[in-house]
Scaffold this motif. Structure first.
Motif, short mmCIF file in Angstrom:
data_model
loop_
_atom_site.label_atom_id
_atom_site.label_comp_id
_atom_site.label_asym_id
_atom_site.label_seq_id
_atom_site.Cartn_x
_atom_site.Cartn_y
_atom_site.Cartn_z
N GLY A 122 0.83 -1.19 0.00
CA GLY A 122 0.00 0.00 0.00
C GLY A 122 0.86 1.24 0.00
N THR A 123 0.25 2.37 0.39
CA THR A 123 0.97 3.63 0.46
C THR A 123 0.61 4.37 1.74
N ILE A 124 1.54 5.18 2.20
CA ILE A 124 1.31 5.99 3.39
C ILE A 124 0.38 7.14 3.02
N ASP A 125 -0.73 7.25 3.75
CA ASP A 125 -1.68 8.35 3.53
C ASP A 125 -1.35 9.55 4.39
N THR A 126 -1.04 9.29 5.64
CA THR A 126 -0.77 10.40 6.56
C THR A 126 0.01 9.90 7.76
N LEU A 127 0.56 10.81 8.50
CA LEU A 127 1.24 10.50 9.75
C LEU A 127 0.40 11.05 10.88
N MET A 128 0.36 10.33 11.97
CA MET A 128 -0.32 10.78 13.18
C MET A 128 0.77 11.09 14.19
N ILE A 129 0.82 12.33 14.65
CA ILE A 129 1.87 12.82 15.54
C ILE A 129 1.28 13.15 16.89
N PHE A 164 1.85 6.95 14.42
CA PHE A 164 1.39 6.01 13.41
C PHE A 164 1.64 6.58 12.03
N ALA A 165 1.82 5.67 11.09
CA ALA A 165 1.71 5.99 9.68
C ALA A 165 0.44 5.28 9.24
N VAL A 166 -0.53 6.01 8.73
CA VAL A 166 -1.77 5.39 8.27
C VAL A 166 -1.58 5.02 6.80
N TRP A 215 4.89 3.66 13.84
CA TRP A 215 6.02 4.19 13.09
C TRP A 215 7.25 3.30 13.24
N SER A 216 7.40 2.71 14.41
CA SER A 216 8.59 1.90 14.70
C SER A 216 8.65 0.60 13.90
N VAL A 217 7.56 0.14 13.27
CA VAL A 217 7.61 -1.10 12.50
C VAL A 217 8.02 -0.87 11.05
#
Length: 143
Positions: free
Chosen positions: A49-56, A65-67, A85-87
């Motif tokens: 898939g692709t990263i849509d957004t980051l949750m900070i 998270f990276a959604v 994010w760590s995975v």
């Protein structure tokens, strides 16, 4: 014939390439808007898939998270998966992130739905996500 460089003086070392201050440090940083749209692969090289957004986290400033969008076709039938994010590991050869997940594991993973209060990445749902991936929670003090 020249002598081999002394320890600590080869390519990527020296005052201009200090990991804390030199060009290598600058290449480690990326703007959040450049992360969005980046591909995610599994170790087998399959595009997931692709990263849509980051949750900070607003308090610590840490990326929680990276959604990632997964599945579907042309945006129809896609699911949103928050990945700790760590995975994610950036792979320069692929130009994307790599995760240790199979498609089956990802399909069974917690999802993110902004319209669903149970799936809103609240503390409770966030814990479920981190538990699923067996990741160290971002909210724990690393020191």
């Amino acid at each position: 014939m020249s002598d081999p460089p002394a320890s600590g003086t080869g390519p990527g070392t020296g005052p201009g390439n200090d990991p804390a201050t030199g060009p290598a440090r600058a290449r480690r940083l990326i703007s959040a808007d450049k992360v969005e749209g980046t591909a995610v692969y599994n170790r087998a090289g399959e595009h997931l898939g692709t990263i849509d957004t980051l949750m900070i986290d607003k308090v610590t400033g840490r990326v929680a998270f990276a959604v990632m969008s997964y599945g579907g076709f042309l945006g129809i039938g896609e699911s949103q998966h928050p990945l700790p994010w760590s995975v994610l590991t950036y792979d320069t050869d692929r130009g994307g992130y790599v995760v240790d997940l199979t498609r089956e594991q990802l399909a069974a993973a917690p999802t993110h739905d902004t319209d669903d209060e149970e799936n809103d990445l609240s503390d409770t749902h966030g814990r479920r996500v981190y538990d699923y991936y067996k990741a160290e929670p971002f909210w724990l003090d690393p020191g």
